[in-house]
Scaffold this active site. Structure first.
Site, PDB file in Angstrom:
ATOM      1  CE  LYS A 277      -3.866  -2.213   2.530  1.00 16.69           C
ATOM      2  NZ  LYS A 277      -4.635  -2.120   3.803  1.00 16.69           N
TER       3      LYS A 277
ATOM      4  CG  PHE B  20     -12.841   2.076   8.339  1.00 17.98           C
ATOM      5  CD1 PHE B  20     -12.373   1.417   7.216  1.00 17.98           C
ATOM      6  CD2 PHE B  20     -13.502   1.329   9.312  1.00 17.98           C
ATOM      7  CE1 PHE B  20     -12.535   0.053   7.058  1.00 17.98           C
ATOM      8  CE2 PHE B  20     -13.679  -0.054   9.164  1.00 17.98           C
ATOM      9  CZ  PHE B  20     -13.189  -0.692   8.029  1.00 17.98           C
TER      10      PHE B  20
ATOM     11  NE  ARG C 148      -5.341 -12.149   5.758  1.00 16.00           N
ATOM     12  CZ  ARG C 148      -6.034 -11.007   5.858  1.00 16.00           C
ATOM     13  NH1 ARG C 148      -6.090 -10.161   4.834  1.00 16.00           N
ATOM     14  NH2 ARG C 148      -6.644 -10.688   6.970  1.00 16.00           N
TER      15      ARG C 148
ATOM     16  CB  THR D  80      -6.985  -6.317  10.108  1.00 18.34           C
ATOM     17  OG1 THR D  80      -7.332  -7.503   9.397  1.00 18.34           O
ATOM     18  CG2 THR D  80      -7.453  -5.097   9.329  1.00 18.34           C
TER      19      THR D  80
ATOM     20  CG  ASN E 146      -3.188  -2.665   7.226  1.00 21.29           C
ATOM     21  OD1 ASN E 146      -3.130  -2.176   6.101  1.00 21.29           O
ATOM     22  ND2 ASN E 146      -4.247  -3.335   7.651  1.00 21.29           N
TER      23      ASN E 146
ATOM     24  CG  HIS F 131      -5.073  -6.283   0.035  1.00 22.05           C
ATOM     25  ND1 HIS F 131      -6.248  -6.371   0.731  1.00 22.05           N
ATOM     26  CD2 HIS F 131      -5.188  -7.152  -1.005  1.00 22.05           C
ATOM     27  CE1 HIS F 131      -7.045  -7.244   0.130  1.00 22.05           C
ATOM     28  NE2 HIS F 131      -6.426  -7.731  -0.929  1.00 22.05           N
TER      29      HIS F 131
HETATM   30  N1  UDP Z   1      -9.351  -1.021   8.152  1.00 15.63           N
HETATM   31  C1  UDP Z   1      -9.353   0.070   9.030  1.00 15.63           C
HETATM   32  N2  UDP Z   1     -10.074  -0.027  10.199  1.00 15.63           N
HETATM   33  C2  UDP Z   1     -10.760  -1.144  10.548  1.00 15.63           C
HETATM   34  C3  UDP Z   1     -10.742  -2.242   9.662  1.00 15.63           C
HETATM   35  C4  UDP Z   1     -10.036  -2.150   8.483  1.00 15.63           C
HETATM   36  O1  UDP Z   1      -8.719   1.077   8.735  1.00 15.63           O
HETATM   37  O2  UDP Z   1     -11.368  -1.168  11.631  1.00 15.63           O
HETATM   38  C5  UDP Z   1      -8.598  -0.929   6.873  1.00 15.63           C
HETATM   39  C6  UDP Z   1      -7.224  -1.591   6.949  1.00 15.63           C
HETATM   40  O3  UDP Z   1      -6.315  -0.826   6.168  1.00 15.63           O
HETATM   41  C7  UDP Z   1      -7.518  -2.943   6.338  1.00 15.63           C
HETATM   42  C8  UDP Z   1      -8.532  -2.589   5.258  1.00 15.63           C
HETATM   43  O4  UDP Z   1      -9.341  -1.578   5.864  1.00 15.63           O
HETATM   44  O5  UDP Z   1      -6.350  -3.539   5.817  1.00 15.63           O
HETATM   45  C9  UDP Z   1      -9.406  -3.740   4.798  1.00 15.63           C
HETATM   46  O6  UDP Z   1     -10.078  -4.301   5.910  1.00 15.63           O
HETATM   47  P1  UDP Z   1     -10.226  -5.879   6.084  1.00 15.63           P
HETATM   48  O7  UDP Z   1     -11.176  -6.101   7.204  1.00 15.63           O
HETATM   49  O8  UDP Z   1     -10.521  -6.506   4.767  1.00 15.63           O
HETATM   50  O9  UDP Z   1      -8.769  -6.312   6.612  1.00 15.63           O
HETATM   51  P2  UDP Z   1      -7.578  -7.084   5.866  1.00 15.63           P
HETATM   52  O10 UDP Z   1      -8.182  -8.134   4.988  1.00 15.63           O
HETATM   53  O11 UDP Z   1      -6.786  -6.056   5.093  1.00 15.63           O
HETATM   54  O12 UDP Z   1      -6.753  -7.678   6.987  1.00 15.63           O
HETATM   55 MG    MG Z   2      -9.731  -8.061   3.586  1.00 10.79          MG
END
Ligand code: UDP
Ligand code: MG
Length: 169
Positions: A14, A62, A94, A100, A125, A128
């Site tokens: 990212k 968000f 992962r 996350t 973070n 992705h």
């Molecule tokens: N995200 C955030 N706040 C939250 C949950 C998610 O900012 O409470 C952002 C974070 O950058 C995350 C992305 O949204 O990587 C996608 O969320 P997802 O739940 O799909 O998590 P991921 O699959 O990336 O672990």
């Molecule tokens: Mg996701």
């Protein structure tokens, strides 16, 4: 012993990862998986692409900041997109990414080591990665065209079309 599935998964480094010059570190961590990189490119992310990528999160509070984050409005306007391929690719990647929420992520994971939470509450973070095979297929087809990928894991077809496109002058 149970045979592990051969899978493909989408990885995005990212904009915070690119801004912080973490590309090398992230790729080195991912190389521990011994998976194959079968596609890669640097992308300037449009709003349309960002919104489609995170379509499942569109009702989250968000979401608007998440879209700006992926478009690079807080860092650099670029993302590195890759496809990793091999045995158990989705879970292997992962695991190295970590949770996350970067504060909850294991400190040896990519997100635990390099992520942060902004004052607006967005998890910056760094990376992705797809979470399951359906998500991986949807995401890989969104970010890459068949000829961008050196492996044929999804069926494709040839179409004849006359569209304007940019070529080298
Ligand atoms: N995200 C955030 N706040 C939250 C949950 C998610 O900012 O409470 C952002 C974070 O950058 C995350 C992305 O949204 O990587 C996608 O969320 P997802 O739940 O799909 O998590 P991921 O699959 O990336 O672990
Ligand atoms: Mg996701």
């Amino acid at each position: 012993m149970e045979k592990k599935a051969i899978q493909q998964t989408l990885v995005l480094i990212k904009p915070d990862g690119l801004k912080k010059s973490l590309t090398g570190n992230v790729l080195t961590r991912l190389s521990e998986t011994k998976l194959d990189i079968v596609a890669s490119k640097i992308v300037k992310v449009s709003r349309e692409l960002a919104e489609e990528h995170y379509a499942l999160l569109k009702d989250k509070p968000f979401f608007p900041d998440l879209i700006k984050y992926l478009m690079g409005e807080y860092h650099k306007k670029k993302v590195m997109a890759l496809v990793y391929w091999g045995e158990d690719a989705i879970d292997k990647v992962r695991k190295i990414c970590g949770a996350t929420n970067p504060e909850e992520a294991d400190s040896t994971s990519i997100r635990g080591a390099y992520g942060r939470i902004t004052t607006k509450g967005v998890y910056e973070n760094v990376i992705h990665a797809s979470t399951n095979m359906e998500e991986a297929e949807r995401e890989i087809k969104l970010w890459f065209q068949p000829d961008d990928i050196i492996s044929d894991f999804y069926s494709s077809k040839v179409v004849k079309e006359t569209v304007e496109r940019r070529v080298w002058a």
